[in-house]
Structure formats: structure tokens, C-alpha cells
Design a protein around this motif. Structure first.
Motif, PDB file in Angstrom:
ATOM      1  N   CYS A  56      -0.852   5.047   3.781  1.00 47.95           N
ATOM      2  CA  CYS A  56      -0.103   4.815   5.007  1.00 47.95           C
ATOM      3  C   CYS A  56       1.362   4.529   4.727  1.00 47.95           C
ATOM      4  CB  CYS A  56      -0.695   3.623   5.759  1.00 47.95           C
ATOM      5  SG  CYS A  56      -2.345   3.921   6.389  1.00 47.95           S
ATOM      6  N   GLY A  57       2.237   5.259   5.390  1.00 48.97           N
ATOM      7  CA  GLY A  57       3.606   4.845   5.492  1.00 48.97           C
ATOM      8  C   GLY A  57       4.519   5.096   4.317  1.00 48.97           C
ATOM      9  N   ILE A  58       4.056   5.748   3.266  1.00 48.70           N
ATOM     10  CA  ILE A  58       4.957   5.990   2.148  1.00 48.70           C
ATOM     11  C   ILE A  58       5.794   7.226   2.421  1.00 48.70           C
ATOM     12  CG2 ILE A  58       3.387   4.885   0.520  1.00 48.70           C
ATOM     13  CD1 ILE A  58       2.754   7.698  -0.562  1.00 48.70           C
ATOM     14  N   GLU A  59       6.995   7.248   1.836  1.00 53.00           N
ATOM     15  CA  GLU A  59       7.936   8.323   2.109  1.00 53.00           C
ATOM     16  C   GLU A  59       8.201   9.203   0.909  1.00 53.00           C
ATOM     17  OE1 GLU A  59      11.233   6.087   3.439  1.00 53.00           O
ATOM     18  OE2 GLU A  59      10.364   5.651   5.402  1.00 53.00           O
ATOM     19  N   SER A  60       7.708   8.821  -0.271  1.00 54.21           N
ATOM     20  CA  SER A  60       7.925   9.632  -1.450  1.00 54.21           C
ATOM     21  C   SER A  60       6.799   9.383  -2.438  1.00 54.21           C
ATOM     22  CB  SER A  60       9.269   9.282  -2.105  1.00 54.21           C
ATOM     23  OG  SER A  60       9.228   7.983  -2.655  1.00 54.21           O
ATOM     24  N   LEU A  61       6.627  10.294  -3.392  1.00 53.56           N
ATOM     25  CA  LEU A  61       5.580  10.121  -4.394  1.00 53.56           C
ATOM     26  C   LEU A  61       5.802   8.865  -5.225  1.00 53.56           C
ATOM     27  CD1 LEU A  61       5.195  13.805  -5.644  1.00 53.56           C
ATOM     28  CD2 LEU A  61       3.642  12.530  -4.148  1.00 53.56           C
ATOM     29  N   GLU A  62       7.060   8.474  -5.428  1.00 54.11           N
ATOM     30  CA  GLU A  62       7.342   7.298  -6.241  1.00 54.11           C
ATOM     31  C   GLU A  62       6.765   6.032  -5.622  1.00 54.11           C
ATOM     32  OE1 GLU A  62       9.516   9.641  -5.496  1.00 54.11           O
ATOM     33  OE2 GLU A  62       9.815  10.524  -7.475  1.00 54.11           O
ATOM     34  N   GLN A  63       6.635   6.000  -4.293  1.00 50.37           N
ATOM     35  CA  GLN A  63       6.155   4.794  -3.630  1.00 50.37           C
ATOM     36  C   GLN A  63       4.650   4.589  -3.788  1.00 50.37           C
ATOM     37  OE1 GLN A  63       8.153   5.757   0.249  1.00 50.37           O
ATOM     38  NE2 GLN A  63       8.653   3.586   0.191  1.00 50.37           N
ATOM     39  N   VAL A  64       3.935   5.607  -4.259  1.00 56.23           N
ATOM     40  CA  VAL A  64       2.499   5.442  -4.458  1.00 56.23           C
ATOM     41  C   VAL A  64       2.231   4.357  -5.487  1.00 56.23           C
ATOM     42  CG1 VAL A  64       0.389   6.565  -5.268  1.00 56.23           C
ATOM     43  CG2 VAL A  64       1.991   7.825  -3.804  1.00 56.23           C
ATOM     44  N   ASP A  65       3.016   4.333  -6.547  1.00 57.75           N
ATOM     45  CA  ASP A  65       2.803   3.408  -7.657  1.00 57.75           C
ATOM     46  C   ASP A  65       3.583   2.125  -7.395  1.00 57.75           C
ATOM     47  OD1 ASP A  65       1.765   2.517 -10.008  1.00 57.75           O
ATOM     48  OD2 ASP A  65       3.259   3.500 -11.268  1.00 57.75           O
ATOM     49  N   ARG A  66       3.082   1.296  -6.496  1.00 59.39           N
ATOM     50  CA  ARG A  66       3.778   0.079  -6.111  1.00 59.39           C
ATOM     51  C   ARG A  66       3.766  -0.948  -7.250  1.00 59.39           C
ATOM     52  NH1 ARG A  66       1.492  -1.343  -0.036  1.00 59.39           N
ATOM     53  NH2 ARG A  66       1.833   0.689   0.910  1.00 59.39           N
ATOM     54  N   ILE A  67       4.781  -1.782  -7.281  1.00 55.54           N
ATOM     55  CA  ILE A  67       4.784  -2.925  -8.190  1.00 55.54           C
ATOM     56  C   ILE A  67       3.906  -4.003  -7.571  1.00 55.54           C
ATOM     57  CG2 ILE A  67       6.186  -4.704  -9.266  1.00 55.54           C
ATOM     58  CD1 ILE A  67       8.510  -2.719  -9.240  1.00 55.54           C
ATOM     59  N   LEU A  68       2.845  -4.380  -8.262  1.00 55.70           N
ATOM     60  CA  LEU A  68       1.881  -5.326  -7.722  1.00 55.70           C
ATOM     61  C   LEU A  68       2.062  -6.706  -8.350  1.00 55.70           C
ATOM     62  CD1 LEU A  68      -1.357  -3.133  -7.743  1.00 55.70           C
ATOM     63  CD2 LEU A  68       0.264  -3.487  -5.866  1.00 55.70           C
ATOM     64  N   PRO A  69       1.832  -7.758  -7.572  1.00 57.70           N
ATOM     65  CA  PRO A  69       1.870  -9.094  -8.155  1.00 57.70           C
ATOM     66  C   PRO A  69       0.654  -9.318  -9.052  1.00 57.70           C
ATOM     67  CG  PRO A  69       1.107  -9.196  -5.885  1.00 57.70           C
ATOM     68  CD  PRO A  69       1.518  -7.769  -6.134  1.00 57.70           C
ATOM     69  N   ALA A  70       0.804 -10.130 -10.075  1.00 63.83           N
ATOM     70  CA  ALA A  70      -0.341 -10.498 -10.918  1.00 63.83           C
ATOM     71  C   ALA A  70      -1.176 -11.540 -10.191  1.00 63.83           C
ATOM     72  CB  ALA A  70       0.144 -11.043 -12.246  1.00 63.83           C
ATOM     73  N   VAL A  71      -2.475 -11.295 -10.122  1.00 63.96           N
ATOM     74  CA  VAL A  71      -3.401 -12.215  -9.451  1.00 63.96           C
ATOM     75  C   VAL A  71      -4.084 -13.030 -10.540  1.00 63.96           C
ATOM     76  CG1 VAL A  71      -5.311 -12.437  -7.837  1.00 63.96           C
ATOM     77  CG2 VAL A  71      -3.718 -10.514  -7.623  1.00 63.96           C
ATOM     78  N   THR A  72      -3.594 -14.223 -10.780  1.00 66.36           N
ATOM     79  CA  THR A  72      -4.026 -15.004 -11.942  1.00 66.36           C
ATOM     80  C   THR A  72      -4.978 -16.141 -11.595  1.00 66.36           C
ATOM     81  OG1 THR A  72      -2.038 -16.375 -11.741  1.00 66.36           O
ATOM     82  CG2 THR A  72      -1.919 -14.473 -13.214  1.00 66.36           C
ATOM     83  N   HIS A  73      -5.526 -16.146 -10.389  1.00 65.78           N
ATOM     84  CA  HIS A  73      -6.453 -17.213  -9.978  1.00 65.78           C
ATOM     85  C   HIS A  73      -7.637 -17.280 -10.940  1.00 65.78           C
ATOM     86  CE1 HIS A  73      -9.278 -19.462  -7.426  1.00 65.78           C
ATOM     87  NE2 HIS A  73      -8.204 -19.885  -6.804  1.00 65.78           N
ATOM     88  N   LYS A  74      -8.049 -18.482 -11.297  1.00 63.42           N
ATOM     89  CA  LYS A  74      -9.062 -18.671 -12.345  1.00 63.42           C
ATOM     90  C   LYS A  74     -10.477 -18.782 -11.777  1.00 63.42           C
ATOM     91  CE  LYS A  74      -5.837 -20.852 -15.530  1.00 63.42           C
ATOM     92  NZ  LYS A  74      -5.688 -19.636 -16.334  1.00 63.42           N
ATOM     93  N   ILE A  75     -10.783 -18.052 -10.757  1.00 63.72           N
ATOM     94  CA  ILE A  75     -12.134 -18.034 -10.199  1.00 63.72           C
ATOM     95  C   ILE A  75     -13.133 -17.527 -11.246  1.00 63.72           C
ATOM     96  CG2 ILE A  75     -11.841 -15.686  -9.299  1.00 63.72           C
ATOM     97  CD1 ILE A  75     -13.570 -16.466  -6.919  1.00 63.72           C
ATOM     98  N   GLY A  76     -14.345 -18.075 -11.218  1.00 59.80           N
ATOM     99  CA  GLY A  76     -15.410 -17.608 -12.099  1.00 59.80           C
ATOM    100  C   GLY A  76     -16.679 -17.348 -11.312  1.00 59.80           C
ATOM    101  N   LEU A  77     -17.372 -16.263 -11.644  1.00 57.17           N
ATOM    102  CA  LEU A  77     -18.630 -15.915 -10.979  1.00 57.17           C
ATOM    103  C   LEU A  77     -19.690 -15.632 -12.024  1.00 57.17           C
ATOM    104  CD1 LEU A  77     -16.156 -14.309  -9.298  1.00 57.17           C
ATOM    105  CD2 LEU A  77     -18.074 -13.701  -7.841  1.00 57.17           C
ATOM    106  N   SER A  78     -20.920 -15.895 -11.660  1.00 63.74           N
ATOM    107  CA  SER A  78     -22.054 -15.508 -12.492  1.00 63.74           C
ATOM    108  C   SER A  78     -22.697 -14.254 -11.915  1.00 63.74           C
ATOM    109  CB  SER A  78     -23.088 -16.632 -12.543  1.00 63.74           C
ATOM    110  OG  SER A  78     -23.717 -16.790 -11.279  1.00 63.74           O
ATOM    111  N   SER A  79     -23.541 -13.632 -12.695  1.00 63.64           N
ATOM    112  CA  SER A  79     -24.299 -12.483 -12.202  1.00 63.64           C
ATOM    113  C   SER A  79     -25.128 -12.870 -10.984  1.00 63.64           C
ATOM    114  CB  SER A  79     -25.203 -11.936 -13.310  1.00 63.64           C
ATOM    115  OG  SER A  79     -24.448 -11.552 -14.432  1.00 63.64           O
ATOM    116  N   ALA A  80     -25.696 -14.070 -11.020  1.00 61.60           N
ATOM    117  CA  ALA A  80     -26.499 -14.529  -9.885  1.00 61.60           C
ATOM    118  C   ALA A  80     -25.640 -14.704  -8.637  1.00 61.60           C
ATOM    119  CB  ALA A  80     -27.191 -15.845 -10.243  1.00 61.60           C
TER     120      ALA A  80
END
Length: 268
Positions: A113-137
Motif C-alpha cells: 500500500c502506498g509506496i511510490e518507488s521500488l526503493e520504498q519496498v525495503d523500509r528501514i525497520l526498528p529493531a524489536v528487542t523486547h525480551k519476551i520468552g515462549l515455550s512450545s507449550a
């Protein structure tokens, strides 16, 4: 709000035999225009439910605004031809929006949605560093609970869902839509409006690059999906430090990026 599902007559054909007429529930979809400060920025085909969440989530995930507080007012206006979600945003953001010429048309397909050029596809994303932990269960229980909470899909077998899982409470929120991107935007909007905090994202669809980007901007550190991710999605999840889990079933799943957040072993 509009009806989100209706019954329609059908004639089933089973193993070469035509059975008697019956009815089936099918989901509704309508054009929903996202309008910011009088300018239409997107027209999406969407399930006409949770539209306040949809509007807020859309402008957040598409970076039209960066925080809910930049939305001054929101109203839903119903017309015969469709629905308008009218938002009034701060002037600085409105000027930036107009400068980007984000006039978009978004069907339920998989366009960006809403991009104007091919360069905009590869957005700079923030690092998501939250330390959540999950088990298989945890993951198995979350998937089972999600199925129970998919009311629209249970009625129609034709809706995607996006859900938020949190360690202390399990699945705390689910949003459904005929479009997988719409379902995630609704969830992101609901999270912002209710100030739920972050957690793991559950998706009932394959994982595309845009879904990963939306998750990164929403600060969601884990994505758990029932289908396969694209290579671009895997690359973006890695860049954003998101743990990407896919092909998630009752008996297991595959971890594509950042496995350190997952404790393996279904007895754990």
C-alpha cells in the motif's frame, strides 16, 4: 455497524452427487475509505467490523502517524456505497502525508500500500528487542485458544485473524477480516487504543514482507503463523530482530529467525 456475515442459498455437490439446497454463511466485505484531514489516503475492501481499530491501526502501520496521540479525532460515516473512516491528525503529519502523495487503492490482494518507488519496498525497520520468552507449550495453547476465538471464521470459513498473546494472560485480543493485512491493522489499532503493551503476534495466514513490517512498527517481537513465510519476510524479520515462527501446528512449528526467545520441548 454493518452486517459482517450473511446466509446465502447454495446447492452442494459431493462426490458427484447433487444434494438438496441449503444455506451457507459468507463474510461481508465493503469498501472502507481511510480519510485523513479531508484527504482520502486509502480505499480498502474490508469486513465492516472494528473499523475504529482498523483506521487507527492503518495510519500507525503505514507510518502516517507515529503515535495514537497524533490522531485528534475519529469518526465512522456510513454511506450507501461504502464506509468512511474519517481521522483528523496533527498538521505536521498531515503535511508530510500530502507530500508523500499517499493516494492508495487497496484490494484484499497482496499489493504494497502506498509506496511510490521500488526503493520504498525495503523500509528501514526498528529493531524489536523486547525480551519476551515462549515455550512450545505456550505456542500450542495460544493456537488452540485462537481457534476458539475466531467467531467470524467459524461461521464462514473465510476470514483471517490476527491476535495478541501475552505471557500472563494468554490470547488477550483477536481481530478478524477477509483480508489478512486488514486483520493485523485492526489488531494494531486495538492495541494502541487500549494501550495493551506488546506480546507475540498470531497470524492465520502466510507471512509476507508487509506483515513483518507492520509487526516491527508495532513493536511485536514474535510472529507465529500457521503458514509459510516468504523469503523477503524472513529477511525483514531478521533485520528487525523479530522471532519468526511459521507452519505452526498442534504437533510443532518451524523457527526461521531469532530462536533464542523460544524454549523448545512440548513438556516445557
Amino acid at each position: 455497524m454493518r452486517i459482517v456475515e450473511v446466509s446465502r442459498p447454495v446447492t452442494p455437490l459431493k462426490v458427484g452427487a447433487v444434494t438438496g439446497p441449503t444455506e451457507r454463511c459468507v463474510p461481508e466485505e465493503e469498501p472502507v475509505a481511510i480519510v485523513c484531514n479531508g484527504t482520502t489516503v486509502a480505499v480498502m475492501m474490508a469486513t465492516p467490523a472494528d473499523l475504529e481499530d482498523f483506521a487507527v491501526g492503518f495510519v500507525l502501520s503505514e507510518r502516517i502517524v507515529s503515535h495514537r496521540d497524533e490522531i485528534r479525532r475519529l469518526e465512522i460515516v456510513i454511506h450507501d456505497a461504502g464506509i468512511e473512516a474519517r481521522l483528523w491528525i496533527v498538521e505536521e503529519r498531515a503535511r508530510a502525508m500530502i507530500g508523500r502523495r499517499r493516494v492508495m487503492a487497496g484490494p484484499t490482494g497482496c499489493g504494497l500500500c502506498g509506496i511510490e518507488s521500488l526503493e520504498q519496498v525495503d523500509r528501514i525497520l526498528p529493531a524489536v528487542t523486547h525480551k519476551i520468552g515462549l515455550s512450545s507449550a505456550d505456542i500450542a495453547c495460544a493456537l488452540a485458544r485462537l481457534r476458539e476465538m475466531q467467531t467470524l471464521n467459524r461461521a464462514t470459513r473465510a476470514a483471517h485473524a490476527a491476535a495478541l498473546w501475552q505471557k500472563e494472560s494468554g490470547v488477550v485480543m483477536v481481530r478478524e477480516d477477509v483480508g489478512r493485512h486488514n486483520a493485523l491493522d485492526k489488531l494494531i489499532g486495538a492495541m494502541a487504543r487500549q494501550e495493551t503493551g506488546t506480546g507475540a503476534l498470531l497470524l492465520t495466514s502466510r507471512v509476507s514482507i508487509e506483515l513483518v513490517q507492520k509487526a516491527a512498527f508495532a513493536n511485536l517481537p514474535v510472529i507465529i503463523a500457521i503458514s509459510v513465510p516468504t523469503l523477503a519476510a524472513i529477511r525483514n524479520a531478521s533485520r528487525a530482530e523479530i522471532t519468526l515462527i511459521a507452519i505452526a501446528r498442534d504437533d510443532g512449528f518451524e523457527i526461521f529467525t531469532r530462536p533464542e526467545r523460544i524454549r523448545c520441548g512440548f513438556g516445557s
